[in-house]
Each structure stands twice: as structure tokens, then as C-alpha cells.
Design a protein around this motif. Structure first.
Motif, short mmCIF file in Angstrom:
data_model
loop_
_atom_site.label_atom_id
_atom_site.label_comp_id
_atom_site.label_asym_id
_atom_site.label_seq_id
_atom_site.Cartn_x
_atom_site.Cartn_y
_atom_site.Cartn_z
N ALA A 140 1.07 -1.27 -0.02
CA ALA A 140 0.11 0.12 0.00
C ALA A 140 0.81 1.42 -0.14
O ALA A 140 0.66 2.28 -0.63
N THR A 141 1.94 1.27 0.94
CA THR A 141 2.91 2.40 0.85
C THR A 141 3.45 2.74 -0.46
O THR A 141 3.68 3.80 -0.87
N LEU A 142 4.12 1.66 -1.02
CA LEU A 142 4.52 1.75 -2.33
C LEU A 142 3.64 2.27 -3.52
O LEU A 142 4.24 3.10 -4.27
N THR A 147 2.07 6.50 -6.97
CA THR A 147 1.34 7.38 -7.61
C THR A 147 1.14 8.82 -7.02
O THR A 147 0.18 9.58 -7.49
N GLY A 148 2.16 9.03 -6.14
CA GLY A 148 2.21 10.52 -5.55
C GLY A 148 0.95 10.82 -4.62
O GLY A 148 0.55 12.02 -4.81
N ALA A 149 0.29 9.92 -3.95
CA ALA A 149 -0.72 10.12 -3.02
C ALA A 149 -0.15 11.02 -1.94
O ALA A 149 1.00 11.35 -1.48
N VAL A 150 -1.06 11.91 -1.53
CA VAL A 150 -0.96 12.85 -0.17
C VAL A 150 -0.07 11.92 1.03
O VAL A 150 -0.37 10.79 1.11
N ASP A 151 0.63 12.79 1.42
CA ASP A 151 1.37 12.22 2.33
C ASP A 151 0.51 11.76 3.81
O ASP A 151 0.93 10.81 4.41
N ALA A 152 -0.29 12.38 3.99
CA ALA A 152 -1.27 11.93 4.92
C ALA A 152 -1.69 10.54 4.75
O ALA A 152 -1.87 9.73 6.01
N LEU A 153 -2.22 10.17 3.74
CA LEU A 153 -2.48 8.88 3.36
C LEU A 153 -1.30 7.90 3.67
O LEU A 153 -1.63 6.58 3.92
N ARG A 154 -0.22 8.14 3.09
CA ARG A 154 0.91 7.22 3.24
C ARG A 154 1.24 7.13 4.83
O ARG A 154 1.38 5.86 5.19
N LEU A 156 -0.89 7.52 7.21
CA LEU A 156 -2.03 6.52 7.84
C LEU A 156 -1.81 5.09 7.51
O LEU A 156 -1.93 4.37 8.39
N VAL A 157 -1.24 4.66 6.24
CA VAL A 157 -0.94 3.32 5.99
C VAL A 157 0.05 2.76 6.98
O VAL A 157 -0.03 1.90 7.43
N GLN A 158 1.10 3.41 7.01
CA GLN A 158 2.08 3.06 7.78
C GLN A 158 1.72 3.11 9.16
O GLN A 158 2.23 2.02 10.13
N ILE A 159 0.91 3.76 9.99
CA ILE A 159 0.60 3.73 11.35
C ILE A 159 -0.29 2.40 11.38
O ILE A 159 -0.25 1.68 12.36
N LEU A 160 -1.34 2.30 10.52
CA LEU A 160 -2.01 1.04 10.58
C LEU A 160 -1.25 -0.06 10.48
O LEU A 160 -1.50 -1.17 11.18
N GLY A 161 -0.19 -0.30 9.80
CA GLY A 161 0.83 -1.38 9.62
C GLY A 161 1.41 -1.81 11.00
O GLY A 161 1.77 -2.86 11.02
#
Length: 202
Positions: A140-142, A147-154, A156-161
Motif C-alpha cells: 500500500a505504501t509503495l 502514484t504521488g498520493a498525499v503524505d497523509a494517506l501514506r 496513515l497506511v504506515q501507522i495502521l501497519g
């Protein structure tokens, strides 16, 4: 707090990497090396330091890359690479029959319980969950980075991980301990010392 302590270098990197990733890598390497040496001097075994060793190896390589070329394209994918490396370390420990969670649990469990089948099975299940969480987080992070998604989404994914497997760990260990207590209270039930599961949920 064994798990939290083990992931402190990664948490520190996530917090500082947005400012200067090379210094974040060096800071994380220093933290990882400090705990590796501290635990070894305290008598920690090699299987209890699988995560620590993996952390030091990763941040040593990353520090070299970051200082050699601060503008390396790898910087754009470093978060996903971190999760992928953790998945590799956790999954590798399972493949060789030494789940990293088992070594962490042994730090506070009595040696007489280390060969307890329930103790080993619990650690194996937890290592599998952490491996799956890191793998999904890496993918998900990669994707977010590619795709240049907003940092907030990245973020969030890491926190959930980390948060999801940590929450599962606490819940699962409590469940196993409750079963052990119930079994110990039943005359016909198997004798399973609930002290076998104190560290995994901390």
C-alpha cells in the motif's frame, strides 16, 4: 513494551525523514545500535535480537545511500522499502523456524516454558500476523509513493501497519492467557502455565 521498543528506530525515522532523510537514517541507526548492544550486554540471545539485527542492517545501508546521494530517487520510496524490509525480516524468521516474536517473548518468560507448545504456537501466530501486516503495508505504501498520493494517506497506511498487528497481539495474548488460566483451574485440563505469555502483549 518490548514490541514498541523494537520499533523505536522505525518510528524515529518516520518522524524525522520528512525533514532530512539522511539524518533520520543515521539517528535510527544510532538508536537501533544502542538497543542491540544494550540487550546483548544484558544477555539477550541471537533469536531474541532478530528484529534488532535486521534494523541495524537496514539503517546502515540506508545511511550510506542517503549520505552518498541525498537526492537519490530511492528517497521517494523509502517508506515502502522500510515496510518491505520488516516483512522480509519477520517472514524470514518464520521460514527458518525462529519467529522473531518468540525471541521477544523469551525475554520475560521463564526458560522452563520456552518449549511449551502453546507458547511456541502463540509466537508463531503473532509472527505470521506481523509479517502479513508489514507485507500489506509495504504494498500500500509503495502504491502511495508511486502514484504521488498525499503524505497523509501514506502516513496513515504506515501507522495502521504497526497499530493493527499490535492491537491483535494484545488481544490474542490475553485470549491465550485466559484459556491457560481456565485450563489450569480444570482438574482434567492440560497444565499450561499462564506465565508463558506475559511479554508478547507488552
Amino acid at each position: 513494551m518490548s514490541y514498541v521498543r523494537g520499533f523505536l528506530p522505525w518510528i524515529a525515522f518516520a518522524a524525522v525523514s520528512g525533514v532530512a532523510w539522511q539524518w533520520a537514517a543515521l539517528l535510527s541507526l544510532a538508536i537501533g545500535a544502542f538497543f542491540l548492544v544494550k540487550e546483548r550486554r544484558a544477555g539477550a540471545s541471537a533469536d531474541g535480537q532478530i528484529l534488532d539485527l535486521g534494523t541495524v542492517v537496514y539503517f546502515t545501508v540506508l545511511t550510506v545511500i542517503a549520505f552518498a546521494d541525498p537526492h537519490s530517487p530511492f528517497q521517494d520510496y523509502v517508506s515502502g522499502a522500510s515496510s518491505a524490509w520488516l516483512a522480509l525480516v519477520a517472514g524470514g524468521s518464520l521460514l527458518v523456524g525462529r519467529p522473531f516474536t518468540l525471541g521477544i517473548a523469551k525475554r520475560s518468560a521463564p526458560p522452563a516454558l520456552w518449549q511449551n507448545p502453546v507458547f511456541i504456537r502463540t509466537s508463531t501466530v503473532l509472527a505470521g500476523v506481523w509479517t502479513a501486516a508489514f507485507t500489506l503495508s509495504a504494498i500500500a505504501t509503495l502504491l502511495c509513493e508511486a502514484t504521488g498520493a498525499v503524505d497523509a494517506l501514506r502516513i496513515l497506511v504506515q501507522i495502521l501497519g504497526f497499530a493493527v498487528p499490535m492491537a491483535f497481539t494484545r488481544h490474542y495474548v490475553k485470549k491465550v492467557r485466559a484459556r491457560a488460566v481456565a485450563a489450569a483451574a480444570t482438574p482434567a485440563g492440560p497444565v499450561v502455565d499462564p506465565r508463558a505469555f506475559p511479554a508478547a502483549g507488552r
